[in-house]
Design an enzyme around this catalytic site. Structure first.
Site, PDB file in Angstrom:
ATOM      1  N   SER A  51       6.854  48.389  42.681  1.00  8.36           N
ATOM      2  CA  SER A  51       7.738  47.346  42.162  1.00  8.36           C
ATOM      3  C   SER A  51       6.950  46.141  41.655  1.00  8.36           C
ATOM      4  CB  SER A  51       8.702  46.878  43.256  1.00  8.36           C
ATOM      5  OG  SER A  51       9.537  47.920  43.671  1.00  8.36           O
ATOM      6  N   HIS A 103      11.294  48.818  38.022  1.00 11.77           N
ATOM      7  CA  HIS A 103      10.805  50.166  37.718  1.00 11.77           C
ATOM      8  C   HIS A 103      11.317  50.572  36.328  1.00 11.77           C
ATOM      9  CE1 HIS A 103       9.313  51.291  41.820  1.00 11.77           C
ATOM     10  NE2 HIS A 103      10.115  50.298  42.136  1.00 11.77           N
ATOM     11  N   HIS A 108      12.794  56.697  45.568  1.00 12.91           N
ATOM     12  CA  HIS A 108      12.796  56.298  46.963  1.00 12.91           C
ATOM     13  C   HIS A 108      13.838  57.095  47.755  1.00 12.91           C
ATOM     14  CE1 HIS A 108      11.423  52.847  44.560  1.00 12.91           C
ATOM     15  NE2 HIS A 108      10.662  52.542  45.592  1.00 12.91           N
ATOM     16  N   TYR A 112      15.736  55.995  50.055  1.00 10.95           N
ATOM     17  CA  TYR A 112      16.970  55.232  50.263  1.00 10.95           C
ATOM     18  C   TYR A 112      17.938  55.324  49.088  1.00 10.95           C
ATOM     19  CZ  TYR A 112      14.588  51.534  47.556  1.00 10.95           C
ATOM     20  OH  TYR A 112      13.913  50.832  46.599  1.00 10.95           O
ATOM     21  N   MET A 169       8.686  51.042  51.777  1.00 13.08           N
ATOM     22  CA  MET A 169       9.712  52.081  51.641  1.00 13.08           C
ATOM     23  C   MET A 169       9.314  53.184  50.666  1.00 13.08           C
ATOM     24  SD  MET A 169      13.005  49.507  51.462  1.00 13.08           S
ATOM     25  CE  MET A 169      13.146  48.118  52.614  1.00 13.08           C
ATOM     26  N   SER A 170       8.000  53.377  50.468  1.00 11.32           N
ATOM     27  CA  SER A 170       7.559  54.377  49.486  1.00 11.32           C
ATOM     28  C   SER A 170       6.175  54.905  49.861  1.00 11.32           C
ATOM     29  CB  SER A 170       7.506  53.743  48.081  1.00 11.32           C
ATOM     30  OG  SER A 170       6.490  52.743  48.031  1.00 11.32           O
TER      31      SER A 170
END
Length: 272
Positions: A29, A60, A82, A84, A210-211
């Site tokens: 990001s 992105h 991701h 999520y 988160m990645s």
């Protein structure tokens, strides 16, 4: 089925661009400025590629960018997927399988993440030395296709030690300060609680995001060397004095992207 989907995506890309990338770069990001260092650029939107997912996350761009940095052929993932967002682990790592089939042997993964180590501060760049997977899921679960990789891949050097040393040498030559630490994967999309951060810290994590980890697992499975670099965009919950926002994450990532871009460009130009 999965193997044939990979090959269909590969064939489509090869029908659009005649490139043989040596190095793949996954852009986190707000870190898309790396493409500005590339020449002779060609792009392919993810939405046009067979079997590709596509993301709608701010920061992105959702496309492959092919080009050259120095004399090296490079392909950037300008936008990643991701867990999520509702993708399966197989879906969000599908592009890594395709990159491998296109000839990529070395992968640089970048991300924007939160700092747990209190020696860190927003704007720091961190070489990832290892990961902890708190997701409770793994992209390699299920039937294994030996054409792709082994049933039980080794993760002793999830992040390649030679590439880590190379990255440190390059940063020192450029006078770019860096940290080194362990990256913890959290599922999101909510930010972590203060209690979770205390638990992650006790278990040895220096940063949380988160990645990155799913791509790292698959890249190792496919025989790629992986280098990971995180941009610390905020201090984690319970350490930070303010509440989190994605807008602030992007602001700090954008501010740090010039340093990261210079670093990555220099590394690729001198790649071992």
């Amino acid at each position: 089925m999965f193997y044939s989907q990979i090959m269909e995506a590969k064939s489509y890309i090869q029908s659009k661009v005649n490139r043989k990338p040596e190095i793949g770069i996954v852009l986190g990001s707000g870190l898309g400025a790396i493409v500005e260092a590339m020449e002779n650029i060609e792009t392919i939107p993810y939405e046009t590629i067979p079997h590709f997912p596509h993301s709608n996350i701010q920061g992105h761009a959702d496309q492959f960018v092919f080009g050259k940095i120095g004399n090296k052929e490079v392909v950037c993932m300008q936008g990643r997927f991701h867990y999520y967002e509702g993708f399966t682990m197989k879906q969000l790592t599908f592009p890594i399988y395709v990159l491998s089939q296109l000839g990529v042997k070395d992968l640089i993964v970048t991300n924007a993440c939160g700092g747990i180590n209190q020696d860190f501060e927003p704007g720091d760049l961190m070489i990832i030395s290892d990961y902890i997977n708190f997701l409770g899921d793994n992209p390699l679960i299920g039937d294994n296709d030996e054409r792709l990789g082994p049933r039980f891949p080794d993760m002793t050097e999830a992040y390649n030690h030679e590439l880590m040393d190379f990255a440190k040498d390059c940063a020192n030559q450029l006078n770019i300060p860096y940290k080194t630490g362990v990256y913890a994967l959290f599922n999101g999309p909510c930010y972590e609680t203060a209690a979770e951060i205390r638990a992650f810290k006790a278990l040895g994590a220096d940063a949380v995001g988160m990645s990155t980890v799913p791509e790292t697992m698959v890249a190792n499975y496919l025989g790629m060397r992986v280098l990971g670099i995180s941009c610390i965009t905020n201090m984690a919950t319970g350490i930070a004095k303010v509440k989190h926002s994605h807008e602030k994450v992007l602001e700090v990532a954008n501010n740090s992207s010039a340093k990261l871009c210079e670093w990555v460009q220099y590394m690729v130009e001198n790649w071992k």
